[in-house]
Scaffold this motif. Structure first.
Motif: not given
Length: 206
Positions: A70-72, A77-78, A82-83, A89-91
Motif C-alpha cells: 500500500i505504501l509503495a 509503484y505497482r 516494483d519499489f 536499479n536506481g530509478n
C-alpha cells in the motif's frame, strides 16, 4: 525478513516524506500521511501502524507485506517488488507534495459526535444525509437519487472533500454487508456538517 528490508523501508519513508512535503514527526503529520495514503490508494492504514514504521512508538516492528504494498502504491509503484526493483536499479520515482492541510475532511472518530449529521453531495445530483452513530458508523437519514436509502448503515473512517467516499460494511435490510464507493467521477464528494436540524433543512446544492 524485517532486517533484510530495513534499508528499503528507510528509503520508502524518505520518499513518502518527500511526497507529503514534511518530515513525519508529530501526530498531525501521521494523520496527514494517513490521508495521503487514502487519497492515492483508497486504502486505510491506521496512524498507529504508521507510527510503528516510523519508530514513533517504542514497539517491535513487524511490517506486513500488504502494508508495504500500500505504501509503495502511494508513491505510484505497482507493488512492493516494483519499489525494491527501482531501488536496485536506481530509478526511484516520487509524486508531487500534497497540500493536505488545505483539503476539507472529516476524520473519524475525532471530528463528529454521536448524533451529529452530515449532508453529502456528489455528481450529478446526488444528495444524502447521514447521522453519525459512533464507533465509525453511520445511518442514512434520507437521500435523493442515490443507491443509499434511509435506514442503511455503514462504516467510514474518513470523508475527504473532492475525493470519492469509500465506505465499508454497508448493510441494506437483511442483505450481507458490502463495500461501496460514492462520487467516483466529476469532483468527488462535497459535504456540510450540521450543527442543528434547522441547518440540515437549509442545506442545498450550491
Amino acid at each position: 525478513m524485517e532486517d533484510n528490508r530495513k534499508n528499503e523501508i528507510e528509503k520508502l519513508k524518505i520518499k513518502l516524506e518527500e511526497a507529503l512535503g514534511v518530515k513525519v514527526r508529530t501526530p498531525k503529520h501521521f494523520e496527514q500521511l494517513r490521508n495521503l495514503v487514502f487519497i492515492r490508494t483508497g486504502e486505510y492504514l491506521s496512524t498507529t501502524t504508521l507510527k510503528r514504521i516510523w519508530g514513533y512508538l517504542n514497539e517491535p516492528l513487524k511490517t506486513r507485506i500488504t502494508t508495504l504494498i500500500i505504501l509503495a502504491q502511494t508513491l505510484g509503484y505497482r507493488d512492493w517488488d516494483d519499489f525494491e526493483d527501482s531501488i536496485k536499479n536506481g530509478n526511484e520515482q516520487t509524486i508531487d507534495p500534497s497540500h493536505l492541510s488545505m483539503t476539507r475532511c472529516i476524520k473519524l472518530p475525532t471530528d463528529l459526535m454521536p448524533g451529529q449529521k452530515v449532508t453529502l453531495f456528489w455528481f450529478p445530483n446526488r444528495v444524502c444525509t447521514i447521522r453519525y452513530t459512533g464507533d465509525l458508523s453511520f445511518e442514512v437519514e434520507n437521500s435523493e437519487n442515490t443507491q443509499l436509502q434511509a435506514g442503511d448503515t455503514f462504516s467510514c473512517h474518513l470523508i475527504l472533500e473532492g475525493y470519492p467516499l469509500y465506505i465499508s460494511k454497508l448493510v441494506k435490510g437483511d442483505a450481507a454487508p458490502v463495500t461501496y464507493i460514492c462520487g467516483k467521477q466529476n469532483g468527488g464528494m462535497r459535504f456540510i456538517i450540521h450543527s442543528s436540524d434547522q441547518e440540515q433543512d437549509q442545506a442545498k446544492i450550491e
